[in-house]
Scaffold this active site. Structure first.
Site, short mmCIF file in Angstrom:
data_model
loop_
_atom_site.label_atom_id
_atom_site.label_comp_id
_atom_site.label_asym_id
_atom_site.label_seq_id
_atom_site.Cartn_x
_atom_site.Cartn_y
_atom_site.Cartn_z
N LYS A 101 -7.33 8.09 -1.37
CA LYS A 101 -8.67 8.50 -0.88
C LYS A 101 -9.19 9.73 -1.62
O LYS A 101 -9.44 10.79 -1.03
CB LYS A 101 -8.64 8.78 0.63
N THR A 153 -11.64 6.41 10.85
CA THR A 153 -11.71 5.89 12.23
C THR A 153 -11.30 6.95 13.25
O THR A 153 -11.51 6.78 14.44
CB THR A 153 -10.83 4.64 12.40
N LYS A 172 0.85 -1.19 0.00
CA LYS A 172 0.00 0.00 0.00
C LYS A 172 0.88 1.24 0.00
O LYS A 172 1.76 1.39 0.85
CB LYS A 172 -0.91 0.01 1.22
N ASP A 204 -13.64 14.53 -4.63
CA ASP A 204 -13.71 15.77 -5.41
C ASP A 204 -14.95 15.68 -6.29
O ASP A 204 -15.75 14.75 -6.14
CB ASP A 204 -12.42 15.92 -6.24
N ARG A 260 3.37 -1.21 10.64
CA ARG A 260 4.53 -1.33 11.53
C ARG A 260 4.89 -2.74 12.02
O ARG A 260 6.08 -3.03 12.15
CB ARG A 260 4.35 -0.36 12.72
N ASP A 294 -3.38 4.32 -2.04
CA ASP A 294 -4.33 4.77 -1.00
C ASP A 294 -4.32 6.30 -0.93
O ASP A 294 -3.73 6.88 -0.04
CB ASP A 294 -3.90 4.14 0.33
O1 C5P Z 1 1.41 0.54 11.14
P1 C5P Z 1 -0.05 0.18 11.04
O2 C5P Z 1 -0.31 -1.30 10.88
O3 C5P Z 1 -0.85 0.79 12.18
O4 C5P Z 1 -0.52 0.89 9.68
C1 C5P Z 1 -1.84 0.82 9.25
C2 C5P Z 1 -1.98 1.52 7.93
O5 C5P Z 1 -3.37 1.63 7.66
C3 C5P Z 1 -1.45 2.96 7.89
O6 C5P Z 1 -1.05 3.21 6.54
C4 C5P Z 1 -2.64 3.78 8.26
O7 C5P Z 1 -2.59 5.08 7.72
C5 C5P Z 1 -3.76 2.99 7.59
N1 C5P Z 1 -5.09 3.20 8.18
C6 C5P Z 1 -5.38 2.97 9.52
N2 C5P Z 1 -6.64 3.17 9.99
C7 C5P Z 1 -7.60 3.59 9.16
C8 C5P Z 1 -7.34 3.82 7.82
C9 C5P Z 1 -6.05 3.61 7.35
O8 C5P Z 1 -4.51 2.56 10.26
N3 C5P Z 1 -8.82 3.74 9.63
#
Ligand code: C5P
Length: 230
Positions: free
Chosen positions: A61, A118, A32, A64, A209, A59
């Site tokens: 999003k 979220t 992603k 527009d 992460r 990603d």
């Molecule tokens: O490091 P981690 O597993 O928390 O990363 C989750 C990924 O998903 C990040 O790119 C974050 O921006 C994205 N994301 C999220 N929660 C959302 C939408 C997207 O963690 N509601």
């Protein structure tokens, strides 16, 4: 490629992203690319990842007017992106325009929608004039996205079970907030393990992460696969 795993490349530079990607296998995960990496490095990111045989979820999003979003979706799909997304709150005509441009050009990029971010709580929705609970707003926007021709939505694993009931099992449910058993929650508050998320109806898992910051990203990926198989 039928792995549900999508690794989030939340890196500030292409070089950093590529050094991680070297330890990943394009047969076992997708990648992603989000706003930071794409804004810094541009379409070169897509080329570099695709040259290594990875499928990419762009990603960005989009949100527009219909014409502008359709053109942006066309640009992404033209560059071979596997999945791209829009905000469902951009409305039915916007989503339909995005779908139509893909149909018109015979492009099979997956098109999904974000429902409610979220980070938004009930009071944040109220402040922008939405007087229903976040969960109800998610349900409404998911149904609107489905009726407007989207292939699926981004949602939390907590919402996946409810969305499976109202939108069906085939409607894609792309789920972040995943933490394998071996990892830390970081700043994610409501987390689920990969196996729990799939059991709840998620079709794809976005994981950042726990893989990108792992001492060995390849081993972390393998541990997640083992959890899913287990
Ligand atoms: O490091 P981690 O597993 O928390 O990363 C989750 C990924 O998903 C990040 O790119 C974050 O921006 C994205 N994301 C999220 N929660 C959302 C939408 C997207 O963690 N509601």
């Amino acid at each position: 490629m039928n792995s549900p795993l999508i690794i989030a490349l939340d890196h500030a530079s292409l070089n950093e992203a590529l050094s991680l990607v070297e330890s990943l296998d394009p047969q076992r995960c997708r990648l992603k690319v989000g706003k930071e990496l794409f804004t810094r490095e541009g379409p070169a990111v897509l080329k570099a990842l695709q040259a290594r045989n990875f499928e990419v979820f762009l990603d960005l999003k989009f949100h527009d007017i219909p014409n502008t979003v359709a053109a942006a979706i066309h640009a992404a799909a033209d560059q071979g992106v596997w999945m791209v997304n829009v905000h469902a709150s951009g409305g039915r005509r916007m989503m339909e325009a995005a779908r139509e441009v893909l149909v018109k050009h015979g492009l099979n990029t997956k098109l999904i929608a974000v429902t409610v971010l979220t980070s938004m709580m009930g009071e944040d929705l109220e402040a922008i004039g939405i007087n229903v609970s976040p969960q109800e707003q998610v349900r409404r926007l998911a149904l609107l996205a489905q009726r407007s021709g989207m292939d699926g939505i981004v949602c939390s694993a907590q919402e996946a079970a409810m969305l499976k009931v109202c939108c069906g099992a085939d409607f894609l449910k792309v789920t972040p907030g995943i933490r394998p058993q071996f990892s830390q929650p970081d700043d994610q508050r409501r987390i689920m393990t990969p196996a729990q998320a799939i059991a709840n109806g998620s079709t794809h898992l976005v994981i950042g992460r726990p893989v990108t910051q792992a001492p060995s990203p390849g081993e972390a990926l393998q541990a997640i696969e083992a959890e899913l198989a287990g």
